[in-house]
Design a protein around this motif. Structure first.
Motif, short mmCIF file in Angstrom:
data_model
loop_
_atom_site.label_atom_id
_atom_site.label_comp_id
_atom_site.label_asym_id
_atom_site.label_seq_id
_atom_site.Cartn_x
_atom_site.Cartn_y
_atom_site.Cartn_z
N LYS A 18 0.84 -1.20 0.00
CA LYS A 18 0.00 0.00 0.00
C LYS A 18 0.88 1.25 0.00
CE LYS A 18 -3.66 2.37 2.42
NZ LYS A 18 -4.44 2.47 3.63
N LYS A 19 1.97 1.24 0.74
CA LYS A 19 2.89 2.39 0.77
C LYS A 19 3.51 2.63 -0.61
CE LYS A 19 4.23 1.40 5.52
NZ LYS A 19 5.33 0.88 6.37
N ASP A 45 0.78 3.85 -3.03
CA ASP A 45 0.46 5.26 -2.77
C ASP A 45 1.55 6.19 -3.29
OD1 ASP A 45 -1.91 4.41 -1.63
OD2 ASP A 45 -1.26 4.75 0.45
N SER A 56 1.22 6.31 -7.05
CA SER A 56 0.05 7.12 -7.37
C SER A 56 0.36 8.61 -7.24
CB SER A 56 -1.11 6.74 -6.44
OG SER A 56 -2.23 7.55 -6.71
N LYS A 57 1.03 8.98 -6.17
CA LYS A 57 1.39 10.38 -5.96
C LYS A 57 2.30 10.87 -7.08
CE LYS A 57 3.51 13.49 -2.60
NZ LYS A 57 4.18 13.62 -1.33
#
Length: 143
Positions: free
Chosen positions: A112-113, A116, A119-120
């Protein structure tokens, strides 16, 4: 991480952004040669991106693909969404459909990290950002 189609799409759009910064248009042959892509394959990809409004195209003797001021505001995430969907932004690292916060897979928290962060990066990188670096040969689109 990205499909081969998505890789070509990103490289193609960045190349088009660089080559059309002066308001010109670029043809399929030049894009394919510029990013080491099969011509027929990149043509299909760019047609789809044009239909979705990520890039523009114009037919005729002065035609070709280009990015206008509005298109340059699109992000890499917009390309990924059109070509590969949202799986990279929401999917499980192991490909499990049931993976969630309440029922995580063994990789969930660490993946997930990473997801994310990707995605950023993709959501904050705009299509017009690479032109100067490409012109000065600080970055490359060919292998």
């Amino acid at each position: 991480m990205f499909s081969k189609t998505c890789e070509y799409a990103i490289r193609g759009v960045i190349f088009i952004a660089q080559k059309t910064a002066d308001g010109s248009r670029i043809g399929i042959k030049e894009v394919a040669a510029g990013i080491d892509s099969p011509e027929h394959f990149i043509a299909k990809i760019l047609q789809e991106l044009s239909r979705k409004g990520i890039i523009q195209s114009q037919k005729g003797p002065t035609g070709g693909f280009y990015l206008d001021a509005q298109s340059r505001k699109h992000t890499l995430a917009d390309i990924v969404h059109v070509i590969d969907g949202d799986q990279i932004f929401t999917g499980c690292g192991l490909g499990l459909k049931q993976c969630s916060e309440t029922k995580p897979c063994p990789l969930h928290n660490e993946f997930k990290k990473i997801r994310d962060a990707i995605s950023k990066l993709l959501r904050s990188t705009h299509l017009g950002e690479f032109s100067e670096q490409l012109e000065h040969k600080l970055v490359f689109l060919k292998r």
